[in-house]
Write an enzyme that holds these catalytic residues in place. Structure first.
Site: not given
Ligand SMILES: CCCCCCC[C@@H](O)CC(=O)SCCNC(=O)CCNC(=O)[C@H](O)C(C)(C)COP(=O)(O)OP(=O)(O)OC[C@H]1O[C@@H](n2cnc3c(N)ncnc32)[C@H](O)[C@@H]1OP(=O)(O)O
Length: 308
Positions: A207, A212, A227, A230
């Protein structure tokens, strides 16, 4: 005349994705396990070394059930290619994930992915798109996993009549509607620490969303810095549950549901609280420093661990 900058739900739900293939090896399985913190606190952890190493001469390394989320992610065709779907990819957030494991995950495999649109909803300020991927082993043709991914597309809602907002779903119930944290003490609590470069390591599993890794993109998306994925937070949580409730046996997991409530910053400590109710584990993850719930969900097990 139709607003060309707004989503066209009829076009979206009629879209058909081409089948894709996904091939993985033990190396991918080990890199993933490290990305979700396996052996992060103890390099010789007896519960976790098996995810990254052939411990005690074991023939294959063990696969965490959440590894299966990669099948759909890497194989998913670019969302920007879906006719009628208008959104700013920088504002996309992962909303929910549902996973069914139909067979124990092999440590290497060649898979065929079939992806469909499972849902599309107008939430006014946002649109929610749900994609369902069934992954079949190429050799046997057997179903290995099902993944349902819900993406929260901020700014893409408001395309239908607000008094009757558009909603479409090809499955009966969203598990989130029934999720409640028990008022009792948790059966187990596990604290773990994500590392500052956690997202940089996790992204190597496939990903590569710059949210990120890129400080500028993170700011545009409304965050002070990049961040955590998830699905990385989910990997930490499920690993904790396998350790505490399944006594280290990943094959006990039958299905997993997760709703991402709030972003996590790499480096934050995560506290996973878990309640065992029959064959179901209800769990909640909190970011320790902010004392905020970031993830909520449940896991269904095939059986209970002998020592429980
Ligand atoms: C092919 C591509 C695949 C891509 C996969 C993913 C790629 C990754 O790289 C991306 C990521 O990992 S992003 C990081 C992980 N996700 C997050 O950090 C999001 C955390 N959650 C939030 O910020 C808020 O819950 C937020 C912002 C999501 C919602 O909060 P609010 O705006 O306050 O929403 P609220 O007013 O409470 O609710 C509005 C309606 O939306 C529903 N809803 C809320 N949270 C949801 C969620 N997490 N998932 C699904 N639906 C959600 C509510 O139920 C409500 O609907 P209704 O009014 O009908 O009840």
């Amino acid at each position: 005349m139709a607003d060309k900058s707004a989503c066209n739900p009829d076009l979206i739900i009629a879209h058909k994705f081409p089948d894709t293939t996904y091939v993985y090896t033990e190396r991918d399985v080990a890199v993933y396990a490290l990305g979700v913190g396996a052996c992060g606190r103890n390099a010789v952890d007896t519960d976790e070394l098996k995810y990254v190493y052939h411990e005690n001469g074991q023939q294959f390394i063990k696969v965490l059930p959440t590894f299966s989320t990669l099948f759909s992610l890497r194989g998913l065709p670019q969302l920007s290619g879906v006719p009628g779907l208008k959104f700013d990819k920088r504002l996309l957030l992962h909303g929910q994930q549902y996973i069914e494991i139909h067979k124990p995950l092999p440590s290497n495999a060649s898979l065929l992915n079939k992806t469909t649109i499972a849902g599309f909803h107008d939430k006014g300020k946002a649109a929610i798109l749900e994609l369902e991927t069934r992954s079949y082993e190429k050799e046997s043709g057997e179903l290995l996993t099902l993944n349902r991914t819900s993406v929260f597309l901020r700014g893409a809602g408001g395309f239908s009549d607000p008094s009757k907002p558009f909603t479409y779903s090809n499955y009966p119930v969203n598990p989130a509607s029934a999720m409640k944290i028990p008022k009792t003490q948790p059966s187990a609590v596990f604290e773990d620490c994500t590392q500052p470069p956690q997202a940089l390591l996790y992204r190597l599993s496939g990903d590569y969303n710059p949210l990120h890794s890129d400080p500028m993109i993170a700011k545009v998306a409304g965050f002070s810095r990049p961040i955590l994925h998830g699905l990385c937070t989910l990997g930490f949580a499920v690993r904790a549950i396998i350790k505490c409730i399944c006594r280290g046996h990943p094959d006990m997991v039958k299905s997993i549901f997760a709703r991402f409530l709030l972003h996590v910053y790499p480096g934050e400590a995560l506290i996973t609280e878990m309640w065992l109710e029959g064959l179901r584990v209800i769990y909640q993850v909190k970011a320790k420093e902010r004392n905020r719930a970031v993830l909520l969900g449940c896991i269904d097990l095939h059986r209970l661990a002998a020592s429980l």
